[in-house]
Design a protein around this motif. Structure first.
Motif, short mmCIF file in Angstrom:
data_model
loop_
_atom_site.label_atom_id
_atom_site.label_comp_id
_atom_site.label_asym_id
_atom_site.label_seq_id
_atom_site.Cartn_x
_atom_site.Cartn_y
_atom_site.Cartn_z
N ILE A 72 8.28 -9.70 -7.68
CA ILE A 72 7.34 -9.11 -6.72
C ILE A 72 5.99 -8.87 -7.39
O ILE A 72 4.93 -9.20 -6.84
CB ILE A 72 7.90 -7.79 -6.14
CG1 ILE A 72 9.18 -8.05 -5.35
CG2 ILE A 72 6.85 -7.10 -5.25
CD1 ILE A 72 9.92 -6.77 -4.94
N LEU A 73 6.04 -8.32 -8.61
CA LEU A 73 4.81 -8.06 -9.35
C LEU A 73 4.08 -9.38 -9.66
O LEU A 73 2.84 -9.45 -9.59
CB LEU A 73 5.12 -7.32 -10.64
CG LEU A 73 3.92 -6.86 -11.48
CD1 LEU A 73 3.05 -5.88 -10.70
CD2 LEU A 73 4.41 -6.21 -12.78
N GLU A 74 4.84 -10.42 -9.97
CA GLU A 74 4.23 -11.72 -10.28
C GLU A 74 3.50 -12.29 -9.07
O GLU A 74 2.48 -12.97 -9.23
CB GLU A 74 5.30 -12.70 -10.78
CG GLU A 74 5.79 -12.43 -12.19
CD GLU A 74 4.67 -12.46 -13.22
OE1 GLU A 74 3.88 -13.41 -13.21
OE2 GLU A 74 4.58 -11.50 -14.01
N VAL A 75 4.01 -12.04 -7.89
CA VAL A 75 3.32 -12.50 -6.68
C VAL A 75 1.95 -11.82 -6.57
O VAL A 75 0.95 -12.47 -6.26
CB VAL A 75 4.16 -12.24 -5.42
CG1 VAL A 75 3.35 -12.49 -4.15
CG2 VAL A 75 5.40 -13.13 -5.42
N LEU A 76 1.91 -10.52 -6.83
CA LEU A 76 0.63 -9.80 -6.80
C LEU A 76 -0.34 -10.39 -7.82
O LEU A 76 -1.52 -10.60 -7.52
CB LEU A 76 0.86 -8.31 -7.11
CG LEU A 76 1.56 -7.49 -6.02
CD1 LEU A 76 1.85 -6.09 -6.54
CD2 LEU A 76 0.73 -7.42 -4.76
N LYS A 77 0.16 -10.68 -9.01
CA LYS A 77 -0.69 -11.24 -10.07
C LYS A 77 -1.18 -12.64 -9.69
O LYS A 77 -2.36 -12.96 -9.83
CB LYS A 77 0.07 -11.29 -11.39
CG LYS A 77 0.35 -9.93 -12.01
CD LYS A 77 1.11 -10.09 -13.32
CE LYS A 77 1.39 -8.75 -13.97
NZ LYS A 77 2.16 -8.90 -15.25
N GLN B 119 -1.52 -14.03 -6.84
CA GLN B 119 -2.46 -14.05 -5.73
C GLN B 119 -3.75 -13.27 -6.03
O GLN B 119 -4.65 -13.21 -5.20
CB GLN B 119 -1.80 -13.52 -4.45
CG GLN B 119 -0.67 -14.42 -3.97
CD GLN B 119 -0.35 -14.22 -2.50
OE1 GLN B 119 -1.15 -13.68 -1.73
NE2 GLN B 119 0.83 -14.67 -2.08
N GLY B 120 -3.80 -12.68 -7.21
CA GLY B 120 -5.00 -11.97 -7.63
C GLY B 120 -5.30 -10.73 -6.82
O GLY B 120 -6.46 -10.37 -6.61
N LEU B 121 -4.26 -10.04 -6.37
CA LEU B 121 -4.43 -8.87 -5.51
C LEU B 121 -4.53 -7.58 -6.32
O LEU B 121 -3.84 -7.43 -7.34
CB LEU B 121 -3.27 -8.76 -4.53
CG LEU B 121 -3.17 -9.90 -3.50
CD1 LEU B 121 -1.84 -9.83 -2.77
CD2 LEU B 121 -4.32 -9.84 -2.52
N LYS B 122 -5.35 -6.67 -5.85
CA LYS B 122 -5.51 -5.37 -6.50
C LYS B 122 -5.26 -4.26 -5.48
O LYS B 122 -5.48 -4.44 -4.29
CB LYS B 122 -6.93 -5.22 -7.05
CG LYS B 122 -7.30 -6.22 -8.14
CD LYS B 122 -8.71 -5.99 -8.64
CE LYS B 122 -9.10 -7.04 -9.68
NZ LYS B 122 -8.28 -6.92 -10.91
N ASN B 123 -4.80 -3.13 -6.00
CA ASN B 123 -4.59 -1.94 -5.16
C ASN B 123 -3.66 -2.23 -3.99
O ASN B 123 -3.95 -1.94 -2.83
CB ASN B 123 -5.94 -1.40 -4.65
CG ASN B 123 -6.83 -0.93 -5.78
OD1 ASN B 123 -6.39 -0.79 -6.92
ND2 ASN B 123 -8.08 -0.69 -5.49
N VAL B 124 -2.52 -2.80 -4.33
CA VAL B 124 -1.52 -3.18 -3.33
C VAL B 124 -0.14 -2.74 -3.81
O VAL B 124 0.19 -2.86 -4.99
CB VAL B 124 -1.51 -4.70 -3.09
CG1 VAL B 124 -0.41 -5.09 -2.11
CG2 VAL B 124 -2.87 -5.18 -2.56
N ALA B 125 0.67 -2.23 -2.89
CA ALA B 125 2.07 -1.91 -3.16
C ALA B 125 2.95 -2.72 -2.23
O ALA B 125 2.62 -2.91 -1.05
CB ALA B 125 2.33 -0.42 -2.97
N ILE B 126 4.08 -3.19 -2.76
CA ILE B 126 5.02 -3.98 -1.97
C ILE B 126 6.43 -3.43 -2.19
O ILE B 126 6.81 -3.09 -3.30
CB ILE B 126 4.99 -5.46 -2.38
CG1 ILE B 126 3.66 -6.10 -2.00
CG2 ILE B 126 6.14 -6.24 -1.72
CD1 ILE B 126 3.53 -7.53 -2.44
N VAL B 127 7.17 -3.36 -1.10
CA VAL B 127 8.60 -3.05 -1.15
C VAL B 127 9.34 -4.17 -0.44
O VAL B 127 8.93 -4.58 0.66
CB VAL B 127 8.94 -1.71 -0.47
CG1 VAL B 127 10.43 -1.41 -0.60
CG2 VAL B 127 8.12 -0.56 -1.05
#
Length: 210
Positions: free
Chosen positions: A82-87, A89-97
């Motif tokens: 999940i964290l790798e997806v955020l990285k 996609q270059g996203l900041k200040n986002v939480a995912i469950v």
């Protein structure tokens, strides 16, 4: 402050089914770690009977805060993807469950990584990826005789504008991108032949293209 960064627009959720297991991806923008933790806790309370509620979040201009949780799944098969997806996609200040309801078929480590990756991607799609661009308030106060010329020039340049204030003079609230502030002030000074009173206001983010 960053000149621009990618994040998500708002809360969103999307469900996918993989080999009879339900995976529900939730995403939302968060400004602080406390806000991320509260969001994760809310989803856990909502899905108290789920098999797992795995999560990750990334916060800060330089991604200073990065946390992830497998919530009982084999180590490295849920929170990390999940964290790798955020990285990626270059996203900041986002939480995912990503919530999982087990469907009776084992997925194996590789299958879990793919499933939680897909769940995170689904969450981001639902929350809608956007780019925020930093703008600088610049107030240009002039005599009314300058109004028509300035409005025309600003319109031709496609300048983002705020409300215009009308008193004994007219004050235009201009919002150039922050990185272009100096060039904009120089342009306004030249355009008004130095007769405009130019003052700097606050910096504010706007969504690119809106």
């Amino acid at each position: 402050m960053l000149d621009r960064y990618k994040t998500v627009r708002a809360f969103g959720s999307k469900e996918i089914v993989i080999k009879k297991s339900r995976f529900i991806g939730y995403g939302r923008p968060v400004a602080t770690e406390d806000e991320a933790i509260r969001f994760i806790d809310e989803i856990k309370k909502l899905h108290w009977n789920a098999t797992h509620n795995c999560s990750a979040y990334m916060i800060g201009e330089r991604d200073e805060i990065q946390k992830q949780s497998d919530d009982g799944e084999p180590s490295g098969t849920a929170g990390k993807p999940i964290l790798e997806v955020l990285k990626n996609q270059g996203l900041k200040n986002v939480a995912i469950v990503v919530t999982r309801y087990f469907g009776g078929i084992m997925l194996g480590a590789g299958g879990l990584v793919r499933a939680y990756t897909d769940g995170a991607v689904a969450a981001i799609e639902a929350a809608e990826s956007i780019t925020k661009v930093l703008h600088q308030e610049v107030f240009v106060e002039v005599e009314y005789t300058w109004l028509g010329k300035l409005e025309n020039e600003l319109r031709n340049r496609g300048m983002r504008m705020g409300e215009t204030a009308f008193t004994d003079k007219v004050a235009l609230r201009c919002l150039p991108e922050a990185k272009d502030t100096d060039d904009f002030i120089a342009w306004m000074t030249d355009l008004t032949q130095g007769q405009g009173l130019i003052t700097i206001g606050e910096q504010v983010y706007f969504i690119e293209g809106e």
